[in-house]
Design a protein around this motif. Structure first.
Motif, PDB file in Angstrom:
ATOM      1  N   GLU A  43      20.749  15.921  10.189  1.00 39.68           N
ATOM      2  CA  GLU A  43      21.443  14.815  10.845  1.00 39.68           C
ATOM      3  C   GLU A  43      22.930  15.135  10.860  1.00 39.68           C
ATOM      4  OE1 GLU A  43      20.630  11.093   8.931  1.00 39.68           O
ATOM      5  OE2 GLU A  43      18.468  11.427   8.953  1.00 39.68           O
ATOM      6  N   ASN A  44      23.597  14.737  11.930  1.00 38.90           N
ATOM      7  CA  ASN A  44      25.054  14.906  12.026  1.00 38.90           C
ATOM      8  C   ASN A  44      25.511  16.313  11.662  1.00 38.90           C
ATOM      9  OD1 ASN A  44      25.501  12.141  12.768  1.00 38.90           O
ATOM     10  ND2 ASN A  44      25.104  11.606  10.644  1.00 38.90           N
ATOM     11  N   VAL A  45      24.925  17.305  12.334  1.00 37.85           N
ATOM     12  CA  VAL A  45      25.258  18.703  12.078  1.00 37.85           C
ATOM     13  C   VAL A  45      26.695  18.986  12.520  1.00 37.85           C
ATOM     14  CG1 VAL A  45      24.693  21.096  12.680  1.00 37.85           C
ATOM     15  CG2 VAL A  45      22.861  19.434  12.312  1.00 37.85           C
ATOM     16  N   VAL A  46      27.450  19.642  11.661  1.00 39.18           N
ATOM     17  CA  VAL A  46      28.825  20.028  11.955  1.00 39.18           C
ATOM     18  C   VAL A  46      28.831  21.468  12.463  1.00 39.18           C
ATOM     19  CG1 VAL A  46      31.116  20.417  10.957  1.00 39.18           C
ATOM     20  CG2 VAL A  46      29.727  18.476  10.192  1.00 39.18           C
ATOM     21  N   ALA A  60      26.065  23.168   7.934  1.00 37.76           N
ATOM     22  CA  ALA A  60      26.950  22.127   7.408  1.00 37.76           C
ATOM     23  C   ALA A  60      26.636  20.829   8.144  1.00 37.76           C
ATOM     24  CB  ALA A  60      28.409  22.522   7.602  1.00 37.76           C
ATOM     25  N   GLN A  61      26.433  19.757   7.365  1.00 36.21           N
ATOM     26  CA  GLN A  61      26.210  18.423   7.924  1.00 36.21           C
ATOM     27  C   GLN A  61      27.330  17.509   7.420  1.00 36.21           C
ATOM     28  OE1 GLN A  61      21.775  17.428   7.864  1.00 36.21           O
ATOM     29  NE2 GLN A  61      22.095  18.147   5.791  1.00 36.21           N
ATOM     30  N   LYS A  62      27.529  16.386   8.103  1.00 31.81           N
ATOM     31  CA  LYS A  62      28.579  15.462   7.670  1.00 31.81           C
ATOM     32  C   LYS A  62      28.307  14.916   6.281  1.00 31.81           C
ATOM     33  CE  LYS A  62      30.386  14.126  12.105  1.00 31.81           C
ATOM     34  NZ  LYS A  62      30.227  13.259  13.234  1.00 31.81           N
ATOM     35  N   LYS A  63      27.035  14.665   5.958  1.00 31.43           N
ATOM     36  CA  LYS A  63      26.709  14.136   4.633  1.00 31.43           C
ATOM     37  C   LYS A  63      25.310  14.569   4.229  1.00 31.43           C
ATOM     38  CE  LYS A  63      25.411   9.582   6.419  1.00 31.43           C
ATOM     39  NZ  LYS A  63      24.165   9.258   6.564  1.00 31.43           N
ATOM     40  N   LYS A  64      25.011  14.386   2.943  1.00 32.51           N
ATOM     41  CA  LYS A  64      23.693  14.695   2.400  1.00 32.51           C
ATOM     42  C   LYS A  64      22.640  13.838   3.110  1.00 32.51           C
ATOM     43  CE  LYS A  64      21.948  13.183  -1.746  1.00 32.51           C
ATOM     44  NZ  LYS A  64      21.931  12.998  -3.185  1.00 32.51           N
ATOM     45  N   VAL A  65      21.444  14.420   3.308  1.00 30.84           N
ATOM     46  CA  VAL A  65      20.354  13.719   3.977  1.00 30.84           C
ATOM     47  C   VAL A  65      19.122  13.770   3.075  1.00 30.84           C
ATOM     48  CG1 VAL A  65      18.774  13.807   5.960  1.00 30.84           C
ATOM     49  CG2 VAL A  65      21.183  14.346   6.286  1.00 30.84           C
ATOM     50  N   GLU A  66      18.437  12.625   2.936  1.00 26.79           N
ATOM     51  CA  GLU A  66      17.148  12.604   2.243  1.00 26.79           C
ATOM     52  C   GLU A  66      16.079  12.356   3.284  1.00 26.79           C
ATOM     53  OE1 GLU A  66      17.014   9.950  -1.097  1.00 26.79           O
ATOM     54  OE2 GLU A  66      18.400  11.175  -2.247  1.00 26.79           O
ATOM     55  N   HIS A  67      14.981  13.120   3.186  1.00 26.44           N
ATOM     56  CA  HIS A  67      13.891  12.999   4.153  1.00 26.44           C
ATOM     57  C   HIS A  67      12.566  12.931   3.401  1.00 26.44           C
ATOM     58  CE1 HIS A  67      11.816  13.477   7.996  1.00 26.44           C
ATOM     59  NE2 HIS A  67      10.992  14.281   7.354  1.00 26.44           N
ATOM     60  N   SER A  68      11.707  12.028   3.841  1.00 22.25           N
ATOM     61  CA  SER A  68      10.384  11.908   3.234  1.00 22.25           C
ATOM     62  C   SER A  68       9.351  12.559   4.147  1.00 22.25           C
ATOM     63  CB  SER A  68      10.047  10.425   3.033  1.00 22.25           C
ATOM     64  OG  SER A  68       8.761  10.316   2.466  1.00 22.25           O
ATOM     65  N   SER A  80      25.132  18.494   2.066  1.00 18.25           N
ATOM     66  CA  SER A  80      25.966  18.647   3.261  1.00 18.25           C
ATOM     67  C   SER A  80      26.166  20.129   3.595  1.00 18.25           C
ATOM     68  CB  SER A  80      27.310  17.944   3.078  1.00 18.25           C
ATOM     69  OG  SER A  80      27.968  18.441   1.938  1.00 18.25           O
ATOM     70  N   GLU A  81      26.008  21.018   2.602  1.00 15.01           N
ATOM     71  CA  GLU A  81      26.070  22.471   2.825  1.00 15.01           C
ATOM     72  C   GLU A  81      24.757  23.102   2.357  1.00 15.01           C
ATOM     73  OE1 GLU A  81      28.605  24.980   3.534  1.00 15.01           O
ATOM     74  OE2 GLU A  81      30.075  23.519   4.236  1.00 15.01           O
ATOM     75  N   ILE A  82      24.075  23.792   3.252  1.00 18.96           N
ATOM     76  CA  ILE A  82      22.824  24.496   2.938  1.00 18.96           C
ATOM     77  C   ILE A  82      23.033  25.952   3.342  1.00 18.96           C
ATOM     78  CG2 ILE A  82      20.355  24.681   3.486  1.00 18.96           C
ATOM     79  CD1 ILE A  82      20.603  21.703   4.480  1.00 18.96           C
TER      80      ILE A  82
END
Length: 142
Positions: A43-46, A60-68, A80-82
């Motif tokens: 989400e919200n990829v930078v 890099a994303q704007k913020k951490k994302v949790e996904h189920s 936010s950084e992977i």
């Protein structure tokens, strides 16, 4: 913020900025290396980058994302950084991804899809624990 080592790793990489372009590149990389297309629900990829000579990739994303992942009842956290090294059927030295196990969030260090295909994808933690799930659980849209 990228460390000096990460900056060096990124030299010569192809970089896509913005959500649309970055997401498109991330999906293309998963497709090219025969990995499930829903593996990285971003989400919200930078920015997304890839160095073909080494296989190093970063997101890099704007913020951490949790996904189920509902098919396997698994909650996964994407920082936010992977970053890690992508190759055919695998991502190794992965940083920035954690999967909830009971009350803990152990980091996922490697993702491997069986080759030849058995329909399984394996997630290894730094502690050496491996969990296997059906590949369909990580298809696009899951």
């Amino acid at each position: 913020m990228a460390s000096e080592k990460e900056i060096k790793e990124r030299e010569g990489g192809v970089v896509k900025k913005g959500h649309e372009e970055g997401l498109k590149m991330a999906v293309e990389l998963l497709e090219e290396f025969s990995l499930p297309l829903g593996l990285l629900p971003l989400e919200n990829v930078v920015e997304v980058g890839f160095v073909r000579s080494t296989g190093y990739m970063w997101i890099a994303q704007k913020k951490k994302v949790e996904h189920s992942f509902k098919l396997v009842s698994k909650l996964v956290s994407y920082d936010s950084e992977i970053h890690g090294y992508i190759q055919k059927h695998r991502i190794k030295k992965l940083k920035g991804v954690k999967a909830k196990e009971l009350m803990l969030w152990p980091p996922v260090s490697e993702i491997i899809v069986d080759d030849p295909p058995t329909g399984k994808v394996h997630f290894k933690s730094l502690a050496g624990v491996t969990k296997s799930f059906p590949v369909e659980a990580f298809a696009a849209g899951q």
